[in-house]
Motif scaffolding. Structure first.
Motif, PDB file in Angstrom:
ATOM      1  N   ASP A   2       0.797  -1.223   0.000  1.00 18.83           N
ATOM      2  CA  ASP A   2       0.000   0.000   0.000  1.00 18.83           C
ATOM      3  C   ASP A   2       0.831   1.275   0.000  1.00 18.83           C
ATOM      4  N   ILE A   3       2.139   1.156   0.144  1.00 18.40           N
ATOM      5  CA  ILE A   3       2.994   2.334   0.269  1.00 18.40           C
ATOM      6  C   ILE A   3       4.103   2.280  -0.770  1.00 18.40           C
ATOM      7  N   GLN A  15       1.139   6.825   0.624  1.00 16.67           N
ATOM      8  CA  GLN A  15       0.187   5.743   0.829  1.00 16.67           C
ATOM      9  C   GLN A  15      -0.840   5.817  -0.296  1.00 16.67           C
ATOM     10  N   LEU A  35       3.238  10.905   2.861  1.00 20.87           N
ATOM     11  CA  LEU A  35       3.789  10.626   4.178  1.00 20.87           C
ATOM     12  C   LEU A  35       5.067  11.388   4.463  1.00 20.87           C
ATOM     13  N   PHE A  81       7.745   2.883   8.994  1.00 21.74           N
ATOM     14  CA  PHE A  81       6.295   2.895   9.247  1.00 21.74           C
ATOM     15  C   PHE A  81       5.912   2.270  10.584  1.00 21.74           C
TER      16      PHE A  81
END
Length: 347
Positions: free
Chosen positions: A237-238, A252, A259, A300
């Motif tokens: 997802d990133i 993201q 981010l 993260f």
């Protein structure tokens, strides 16, 4: 943040799939290798060879890790050993024009794309090209491969994305997308291979849904102030993006959110970014004659439980503020959420 200083401009980089080794191709036609420490990223030179006197643009390591392929301005494809850099194959005039991208599809298939948009498939066990495709009319910028459907997807400076079924013996693509009216420069898979995200010359990320076909993108994410020349997936997802303004940003996707910036090559354009086998070190090369390694292992991770509570509270506040479509598409405009506006103000 470990940096490898070079005497000439690097154009591409590749990580060894099984060992702590990184490779780079240079303006001078050289290919260099370094060993790096998995913990602190410190490096030591391993070997250096010069297969060609003309620019070495593209690199890819075979799945087995035994060999590395290099293509460049001469149009010749070289196969070298990863252990010592020994040249074991020289495919002279593999392309009539400079090779811009080389990609390992599987252990028995290598793809190369040139400045005229020609794509060729090679079997390392055979002396000649297997198939040739000419659906593009401008340079091939990037490849990705979906193993479940045996589909090789390419992006091009002509604004089109094309899909090749490697099982077919026909030298025709499975499909070619609609004209995106912008140079397509980079592509990476996201959401476990269900979708793909493409970077463009105008700084727009486009999302493609495989279930809906490859005719056109299904969503767009504006916000980058310059072209997006490289993308890598950090998680499903990133993603990290390398841009013409020299910054590596983390985003993201679905839901969309910037981010932050994790690395910078000052004002020099990012050529390529790659993630190592342990998903810890992000390698990047730029026009600043530097190969940079950025530690993304704990990027993260929440420091403690308070971070989770803060995120929940922020989500509540966002829902209250949200009006209309909102989202990342409004970044930098009057309707942007304040935290995202602050992000761009910092840039």
């Amino acid at each position: 943040m470990p940096d490898i200083k070079l005497r000439n401009q690097p154009f591409d980089l590749a990580f060894h799939p099984n060992e702590s080794v990184i490779f780079s191709s240079l303006l001078t036609g050289e290919v260099k290798a370094w060993r790096y420490d998995d913990e602190d990223g410190s490096t030591s030179s391993s070997w250096s060879v010069r297969p060609s006197k003309r620019t070495a643009r593209a690199l890819v390591v075979e799945e087995s890790g035994k060999h590395i392929w290099m293509g460049g301005k001469s149009g010749t494809l070289f196969q070298l050993t990863t252990e010592m850099g020994t040249i074991v194959r020289e495919q002279e005039k593999a392309h009539d024009v400079p090779i811009n991208r080389v990609f390992c599809v599987n252990e028995n298939l290598i793809a190369s794309g040139d400045d005229d948009g020609i794509i060729k498939l090679w079997d390392p066990r055979k002396p000649d090209v297997i198939r040739e495709y000419n659906q593009h009319f401008d340079y091939i910028s990037d490849f990705t491969y979906f193993d479940d459907k045996r589909q090789l997807v390419s992006t091009s400076g002509d604004g089109h994305l094309s899909v090749i079924d490697i099982r077919s013996n026909k030298a025709q693509p499975l499909t070619v997308s609609a004209d995106q009216e912008d140079e397509l420069l980079s592509i990476v898979q996201i959401k476990g291979g269900q979708k793909a995200i493409v970077g463009s010359g105008l700084g727009i990320l486009s999302i493609w849904n495989r279930k809906l076909g490859w005719g056109d993108s299904v969503d767009r994410i504006p916000g980058h102030p310059a072209s997006i020349d490289a993308i890598v997936a950090l998680t499903p997802d990133i993603i990290a993006t390398g841009s013409e303004d020299g910054m590596i940003r983390v985003l993201q996707v679905l839901p969309h959110k910037f981010l932050g910036v994790i690395a910078s090559h000052e004002e020099y354009p990012i050529e390529r970014i790659k993630l190592d086998r342990n998903s810890r070190w992000l390698g990047s090369v730029s026009h600043d004659e530097c190969l940079k390694l950025t530690d993304v292992s704990d990027l993260f991770e929440d420091s403690d439980g308070e971070d989770e509570e803060m995120e929940v509270e922020q989500e509540k506040q966002k829902k209250k503020k949200k009006k209309g479509k909102g989202g990342l598409g409004e970044l930098g405009r009057g309707g942007a959420e304040q935290e995202n506006a602050d992000f761009f103000a910092d840039l």
